[in-house]
Motif scaffolding. Structure first.
Motif, PDB file in Angstrom:
ATOM      1  N   LEU A 189      26.983  61.723 -90.134  1.00 38.65           N
ATOM      2  CA  LEU A 189      26.211  60.619 -90.712  1.00 38.65           C
ATOM      3  C   LEU A 189      25.153  60.130 -89.731  1.00 38.65           C
ATOM      4  O   LEU A 189      24.044  59.745 -90.134  1.00 38.65           O
ATOM      5  CB  LEU A 189      27.142  59.475 -91.123  1.00 38.65           C
ATOM      6  N   ASN A 190      25.465  60.171 -88.446  1.00 39.31           N
ATOM      7  CA  ASN A 190      24.507  59.796 -87.404  1.00 39.31           C
ATOM      8  C   ASN A 190      23.257  60.678 -87.489  1.00 39.31           C
ATOM      9  O   ASN A 190      22.123  60.197 -87.377  1.00 39.31           O
ATOM     10  CB  ASN A 190      25.166  59.935 -86.030  1.00 39.31           C
ATOM     11  N   GLU A 191      23.480  61.959 -87.724  1.00 39.99           N
ATOM     12  CA  GLU A 191      22.375  62.919 -87.859  1.00 39.99           C
ATOM     13  C   GLU A 191      21.603  62.672 -89.159  1.00 39.99           C
ATOM     14  O   GLU A 191      20.374  62.746 -89.198  1.00 39.99           O
ATOM     15  CB  GLU A 191      22.952  64.342 -87.838  1.00 39.99           C
ATOM     16  N   ALA A 192      22.345  62.368 -90.230  1.00 36.97           N
ATOM     17  CA  ALA A 192      21.726  62.203 -91.559  1.00 36.97           C
ATOM     18  C   ALA A 192      20.743  61.029 -91.603  1.00 36.97           C
ATOM     19  O   ALA A 192      19.716  61.102 -92.275  1.00 36.97           O
ATOM     20  CB  ALA A 192      22.813  62.011 -92.620  1.00 36.97           C
ATOM     21  N   VAL A 193      21.066  59.929 -90.886  1.00 37.90           N
ATOM     22  CA  VAL A 193      20.220  58.727 -90.986  1.00 37.90           C
ATOM     23  C   VAL A 193      19.110  58.692 -89.937  1.00 37.90           C
ATOM     24  O   VAL A 193      18.308  57.756 -89.916  1.00 37.90           O
ATOM     25  CB  VAL A 193      21.064  57.424 -90.871  1.00 37.90           C
ATOM     26  N   LYS A 194      19.042  59.720 -89.102  1.00 39.38           N
ATOM     27  CA  LYS A 194      18.052  59.738 -88.009  1.00 39.38           C
ATOM     28  C   LYS A 194      16.633  59.544 -88.546  1.00 39.38           C
ATOM     29  O   LYS A 194      16.180  60.282 -89.433  1.00 39.38           O
ATOM     30  CB  LYS A 194      18.151  61.058 -87.243  1.00 39.38           C
ATOM     31  N   GLY A 195      15.953  58.519 -88.029  1.00 39.97           N
ATOM     32  CA  GLY A 195      14.558  58.276 -88.405  1.00 39.97           C
ATOM     33  C   GLY A 195      14.350  57.766 -89.821  1.00 39.97           C
ATOM     34  O   GLY A 195      13.218  57.722 -90.303  1.00 39.97           O
ATOM     35  N   ARG A 196      15.430  57.352 -90.506  1.00 38.32           N
ATOM     36  CA  ARG A 196      15.303  56.908 -91.906  1.00 38.32           C
ATOM     37  C   ARG A 196      15.510  55.397 -92.020  1.00 38.32           C
ATOM     38  O   ARG A 196      16.378  54.827 -91.377  1.00 38.32           O
ATOM     39  CB  ARG A 196      16.354  57.616 -92.788  1.00 38.32           C
ATOM     40  N   LYS A 197      14.732  54.760 -92.889  1.00 38.06           N
ATOM     41  CA  LYS A 197      14.871  53.321 -93.129  1.00 38.06           C
ATOM     42  C   LYS A 197      15.925  53.059 -94.202  1.00 38.06           C
ATOM     43  O   LYS A 197      16.137  53.892 -95.089  1.00 38.06           O
ATOM     44  CB  LYS A 197      13.536  52.739 -93.609  1.00 38.06           C
ATOM     45  N   LEU A 198      16.535  51.875 -94.151  1.00 38.53           N
ATOM     46  CA  LEU A 198      17.471  51.456 -95.202  1.00 38.53           C
ATOM     47  C   LEU A 198      16.800  51.472 -96.572  1.00 38.53           C
ATOM     48  O   LEU A 198      17.443  51.708 -97.592  1.00 38.53           O
ATOM     49  CB  LEU A 198      17.980  50.027 -94.923  1.00 38.53           C
ATOM     50  N   THR A 199      15.494  51.218 -96.587  1.00 41.55           N
ATOM     51  CA  THR A 199      14.746  51.103 -97.848  1.00 41.55           C
ATOM     52  C   THR A 199      14.151  52.436 -98.323  1.00 41.55           C
ATOM     53  O   THR A 199      13.398  52.450 -99.298  1.00 41.55           O
ATOM     54  CB  THR A 199      13.613  50.069 -97.679  1.00 41.55           C
ATOM     55  N   CYS A 200      14.471  53.541 -97.637  1.00 44.80           N
ATOM     56  CA  CYS A 200      13.914  54.838 -98.068  1.00 44.80           C
ATOM     57  C   CYS A 200      14.591  55.271 -99.378  1.00 44.80           C
ATOM     58  O   CYS A 200      15.591  54.695 -99.799  1.00 44.80           O
ATOM     59  CB  CYS A 200      14.099  55.903 -96.986  1.00 44.80           C
ATOM     60  N   GLU A 201      14.041  56.306-100.010  1.00 38.18           N
ATOM     61  CA  GLU A 201      14.616  56.786-101.274  1.00 38.18           C
ATOM     62  C   GLU A 201      15.686  57.828-101.002  1.00 38.18           C
ATOM     63  O   GLU A 201      15.539  58.669-100.120  1.00 38.18           O
ATOM     64  CB  GLU A 201      13.514  57.382-102.163  1.00 38.18           C
ATOM     65  N   TYR A 202      16.776  57.770-101.761  1.00 39.16           N
ATOM     66  CA  TYR A 202      17.861  58.751-101.634  1.00 39.16           C
ATOM     67  C   TYR A 202      18.671  58.737-102.928  1.00 39.16           C
ATOM     68  O   TYR A 202      18.579  57.796-103.733  1.00 39.16           O
ATOM     69  CB  TYR A 202      18.768  58.436-100.433  1.00 39.16           C
ATOM     70  N   LYS A 203      19.472  59.771-103.098  1.00 36.96           N
ATOM     71  CA  LYS A 203      20.278  59.911-104.308  1.00 36.96           C
ATOM     72  C   LYS A 203      21.440  58.911-104.286  1.00 36.96           C
ATOM     73  O   LYS A 203      22.056  58.701-103.239  1.00 36.96           O
ATOM     74  CB  LYS A 203      20.820  61.348-104.354  1.00 36.96           C
ATOM     75  N   VAL A 204      21.720  58.296-105.428  1.00 37.54           N
ATOM     76  CA  VAL A 204      22.889  57.423-105.563  1.00 37.54           C
ATOM     77  C   VAL A 204      23.767  58.005-106.679  1.00 37.54           C
ATOM     78  O   VAL A 204      23.418  57.938-107.853  1.00 37.54           O
ATOM     79  CB  VAL A 204      22.483  55.968-105.876  1.00 37.54           C
ATOM     80  N   SER A 205      24.875  58.599-106.287  1.00 36.04           N
ATOM     81  CA  SER A 205      25.748  59.288-107.250  1.00 36.04           C
ATOM     82  C   SER A 205      26.656  58.296-107.979  1.00 36.04           C
ATOM     83  O   SER A 205      26.761  57.121-107.619  1.00 36.04           O
ATOM     84  CB  SER A 205      26.618  60.310-106.517  1.00 36.04           C
ATOM     85  N   GLU A 206      27.350  58.798-108.977  1.00 37.65           N
ATOM     86  CA  GLU A 206      28.286  57.972-109.756  1.00 37.65           C
ATOM     87  C   GLU A 206      29.406  57.443-108.854  1.00 37.65           C
ATOM     88  O   GLU A 206      29.823  56.285-108.985  1.00 37.65           O
ATOM     89  CB  GLU A 206      28.862  58.818-110.901  1.00 37.65           C
ATOM     90  N   THR A 207      29.875  58.275-107.929  1.00 34.55           N
ATOM     91  CA  THR A 207      30.944  57.838-107.014  1.00 34.55           C
ATOM     92  C   THR A 207      30.468  56.677-106.141  1.00 34.55           C
ATOM     93  O   THR A 207      31.200  55.705-105.931  1.00 34.55           O
ATOM     94  CB  THR A 207      31.409  59.007-106.115  1.00 34.55           C
TER      95      THR A 207
END
Length: 323
Positions: free
Chosen positions: A57-75
């Motif tokens: 998860l540390n790698e996944a969020v690198k350089g990304r803002k909380l407000t960026c766009e990403y997928k939100v699944s049903e789970t």
């Protein structure tokens, strides 16, 4: 235990805990009862899975803002409903008048409700073919909100919530595609609920090191939050002690949200009430801050007996040695 093999040549970003099948689920229990048992923990499959999950998860969020766009699944949506339920129960359970300032006993009423409902809450998140895992995974949810006897909360409880999310990955309920939403939606909402609990019931910090600790209650948002800042064109570590910077950018960066909460809760010079963070502001780059915080997390949380003695092991996070 049959497991899906990782594809060769996978990157750290793809290394979510492996999906497990044909498991005999079990109620997690404590296995670390003495200091010498810590070796079992560090050699365990649970330790490897947990630290792998945090670093992925540390790698996944690198350089990304909380407000960026990403997928939100049903789970993820279901997990947000679960956390909103916990939040609503706080509103329904106001603090009581009592002589002692800290540790409001109304928290025990709130916790008893979670204790009773946790398995049903987790069942509502899991697909029907994974419902057998609910009792095991629910233990980590209950462990993640603090201790009802002492009315305290700390990094061990935070680790239980990360373990709860890790277990949902291990049963295939959360996937690689959910990584940003796990941190930016689910963990972010969890932090908000925990801060409300801490403020409403005046919870004590569990095992606090006072000014020598990083923070009274949290650690992971500082790790993931510093990763968000890596390679930022203008904001450097020295800027987070500037209140104007915090107020302008906290909605984009988890690290700054933590600083904002500290500023609201504590009085006096920042260097005095948050000495470790003050020292971190002198580190030249965010990548160095991030690496340092990961080392500190291992040393101050994952390798400390007072924290790990409370960790619970089941079939999904196993005490068995990593092969």
């Amino acid at each position: 235990m049959a497991e899906i093999e990782r594809q060769s040549g996978s990157t750290p970003k793809d290394e979510v805990p492996e999906v497990t099948y044909n498991i005999a689920y079990m109620i997690p229990k404590k296995e670390i009862s003495m200091v010498p048992d810590m070796g079992k923990w560090k050699r365990s499959q649970a330790y490897a899975d947990y630290i792998g999950f945090i670093l992925t998860l540390n790698e996944a969020v690198k350089g990304r803002k909380l407000t960026c766009e990403y997928k939100v699944s049903e789970t993820v949506e279901k997990l947000l409903i679960l956390l909103a339920t916990l939040d609503q129960w706080i509103d329904e359970t106001p603090p009581i008048d009592q002589p002692s300032r800290f540790g409001n006993k109304a928290y025990r009423t709130w916790f008893a409700k979670l204790d009773e409902e946790a398995e049903a809450l987790v069942s509502a998140v899991l697909p029907s073919d994974k419902s057998a895992a609910a009792a095991e995974i629910a233990v980590y949810l209950k462990e993640s909100v603090g201790n009802s006897t002492r009315i305290d909360y700390g990094t061990g409880h935070e680790a239980a919530f990360a373990s709860f999310l890790c277990c949902l990955c291990k049963v295939g309920c959360l996937t690689v595609d959910d990584q940003l939403a796990i941190v930016f939606k689910v963990f972010h909402k969890y932090l908000s609920v925990m801060r409300k609990l801490q403020k409403t019931y005046r919870m004590e910090p569990a095992g606090s090191q006072g000014v020598w600790g990083l923070d009274d209650f949290q650690f992971l948002p500082f790790i993931w939050g510093s990763s968000q800042f890596i390679d930022h064109p203008t904001l450097e570590p020295r800027h987070f002690i500037n209140e104007r910077v915090v107020n302008e950018h906290h909605q984009d960066y988890m690290f700054l949200e933590c600083i904002k909460f500290i500023n609201e809760m504590k009085t006096g010079p920042f260097a005095e009430h948050s000495n470790q963070l003050w020292n971190i502001s002198a580190v030249p780059s965010w990548s160095k801050v991030n690496q340092g915080l990961i080392k500190m997390y291992k040393a101050e949380c994952l390798e400390k007996f007072p924290v790990i003695q409370h960790f619970k092991f089941g079939s999904l996070l196993s005490i068995q040695p990593k092969p």
